[in-house]
Motif scaffolding. Structure first.
Motif, PDB file in Angstrom:
ATOM      1  N   GLU A   1      -0.806   2.019  -5.392  1.00  0.00           N
ATOM      2  CA  GLU A   1      -1.098   0.806  -4.614  1.00  0.00           C
ATOM      3  C   GLU A   1      -1.027  -0.458  -5.470  1.00  0.00           C
ATOM      4  OE1 GLU A   1      -3.528   4.149  -2.674  1.00  0.00           O
ATOM      5  OE2 GLU A   1      -2.948   3.531  -4.706  1.00  0.00           O
TER       6      GLU A   1
ATOM      7  N   GLN B   1       2.668  -1.158  -5.983  1.00  0.00           N
ATOM      8  CA  GLN B   1       3.192  -1.671  -4.717  1.00  0.00           C
ATOM      9  C   GLN B   1       2.794  -3.123  -4.499  1.00  0.00           C
ATOM     10  OE1 GLN B   1       1.599   1.131  -1.867  1.00  0.00           O
ATOM     11  NE2 GLN B   1       2.687   2.838  -2.842  1.00  0.00           N
TER      12      GLN B   1
ATOM     13  N   GLU C   1       5.429  -6.188  -4.113  1.00  0.00           N
ATOM     14  CA  GLU C   1       5.416  -7.085  -2.955  1.00  0.00           C
ATOM     15  C   GLU C   1       5.320  -8.545  -3.376  1.00  0.00           C
ATOM     16  OE1 GLU C   1       2.129  -5.629  -0.705  1.00  0.00           O
ATOM     17  OE2 GLU C   1       3.166  -3.765  -0.124  1.00  0.00           O
TER      18      GLU C   1
ATOM     19  N   ASN D   1       7.711   2.844  -6.149  1.00  0.00           N
ATOM     20  CA  ASN D   1       6.746   2.022  -5.429  1.00  0.00           C
ATOM     21  C   ASN D   1       7.270   0.620  -5.118  1.00  0.00           C
ATOM     22  OD1 ASN D   1       4.078   3.573  -5.094  1.00  0.00           O
ATOM     23  ND2 ASN D   1       4.687   4.036  -7.197  1.00  0.00           N
ATOM     24  N   GLY D   2       8.601   0.492  -5.087  1.00  0.00           N
ATOM     25  CA  GLY D   2       9.211  -0.728  -4.577  1.00  0.00           C
ATOM     26  C   GLY D   2       9.587  -1.773  -5.588  1.00  0.00           C
TER      27      GLY D   2
END
Length: 431
Positions: A81, A84, A88, A107-108
């Motif tokens: 998390e 992530q 973001e 995780n992006g």
């Protein structure tokens, strides 16, 4: 060790608030929550991660640079998390292993915003990194550079290079110094670039290599820097080296200046990030105008984003003046920095009776290990002052989000704590 002291403005910023004498974190009623949860448990706030990131971007945006970027140091916290959240935010990432590279991408994270910095990069990890689209590597030594170049030649791929430098400044008041004459990190900055040195040899090779594209410098003095004059001295050496390089008509496009921004573990004085910004402004004075400035940080983002909750299991009254409080977890499976770095994590009682007596306690962990104490090294004043405790009361440690998840172990075959992550959109999840 801290008592239940606090700065109301700081606590508001950290989403901490007593309502009807019950501590709330990020709007979560900790008494109600912990009555239903197994402890110890880490409770993370995405909102604070985002606040810390935006605060750094806002404070350092006043510097006159070509562009500004933040690279989150993944080693400080490897929760999915957390990765992530920074993905973001379109953050860069500083990574040190093949595993961390995979974690960021899964995780992006954008591979083109990853900086691979480890002092040992195996051929397989270099090959993997390039295959994933990573373009920026910090060269830490002559051997490191040659290893990267060999893989690039075999793949017929060119990569961007930052030469990682060591200003030779030994930090005091922190165990985590990356500089100094005996440090294993980076290449020592020479006094005179016109003379023969390892740095000059590495720089010359990068400038002439078909597979390595020199982009600039990478420097990180260390973690938890609390003496600004030492930071200033290190940055002054970096600035002098930049001047010497640019006099040779060598273009520096990127300066990765590391991080080291401290958080409050009970130290007498902790400089603000604005003070670090002012030092950078003072020392580099126009040198950053045409450069991308990268700030690397981990602890500053993750430490304040988490509280660590325990339950009081046993209270041993040795005599009327000595009360030993045994928690239901050990420092080994929660926050090893208590012993490693002798840091005093602020402690708060979840539910307080404002009329109860302030009592000094020695707070210890649950194992038979005599080191397992949350204030073991503080021999002169080993007590934590809290309102009177009883068994089954809940305590929370603040500033618990940095390295705790990465360091904690299963010593004595204890389970690692659960993790509860509070998302900014109100969604709550548990690992």
């Amino acid at each position: 060790m801290h008592s239940e002291r606090g700065n109301s403005e700081e606590e508001k910023y950290l989403n901490l608030e007593y309502r009807n004498n019950v501590l709330h974190f990020n709007g979560l009623n900790l008494e109600n929550f912990l009555n239903k949860q197994k402890t110890p448990i880490f409770i993370f706030s995405q909102d604070i991660l985002e606040k810390q990131y935006n605060k750094v971007m806002e404070v350092f945006s006043s510097l006159n640079t070509d562009s500004l970027a933040i690279a989150f140091s993944l080693k400080s916290n490897s929760l999915p998390e957390v990765a992530q959240t920074f993905a973001e935010l379109d953050s860069h990432f500083e990574v040190t292993s093949k595993g961390e590279i995979k974690h960021v991408i899964e995780n992006g994270g954008n591979p083109r915003k990853i900086i691979y910095t480890n002092i040992v990069k195996t051929p397989s990890s270099i090959r993997f990194a390039i295959g994933q689209g990573i373009e920026l590597f910090a060269v830490d030594s002559w051997s490191d550079m040659i290893n990267i170049e060999r893989v690039c030649r075999s793949l017929k791929e060119e990569v961007d290079i930052l030469v990682r430098i060591n200003p030779g400044i030994q930090l005091s008041n922190t165990l985590f110094s990356c500089s100094g004459q005996k440090s294993k990190i980076g290449i020592q900055i020479p006094d005179n670039l016109n003379e023969s040195s390892l740095f000059k040899s590495v720089l010359t090779h990068c400038l002439t290599s078909e597979w390595l594209s020199f982009q600039g410098l990478h420097v990180h003095l260390g973690s938890q820097i609390v003496i600004l004059d030492q930071y200033r001295e290190g940055m002054r050496k970096v600035s002098h080296l930049i001047s010497q390089i640019e006099k040779l008509d060598i273009v520096i496009n990127v300066l990765d200046i590391g991080g080291g921004f401290p958080v409050d573990y009970g130290m007498t004085s902790v400089p603000s990030i604005s003070e670090f910004r002012d030092v950078i402004q003072e020392i580099f004075n126009g040198q950053l105008l045409s450069k991308k400035l990268i700030l690397e940080s981990g602890r500053y983002f993750t430490a304040p984003s988490c509280v660590l909750a325990f339950k009081v299991s046993v209270i041993k009254e040795i005599d009327p003046l000595i009360h030993i409080v045994c928690l239901d977890g050990s420092f080994y499976n929660t926050i090893p920095d208590v012993i490693f770095a002798d840091w005093n994590f602020p402690i708060k009682k979840v539910k307080i009776d404002v009329n109860s007596q302030i009592t000094p306690y020695i707070i210890v962990g649950s194992t038979n290990d005599t080191l397992d104490s949350y204030n073991a090294k503080n021999e002169e004043n080993p007590f934590v002052n809290l309102r009177k405790l009883k068994e089954n009361d809940n305590l929370v440690f603040l500033q618990a989000g940095a390295y705790s998840i990465s360091y904690n172990s299963t010593y004595c075959m204890e389970e690692r704590p659960l993790v509860h992550f509070i998302h900014s959109d109100g969604e709550k999840g548990k690992n």
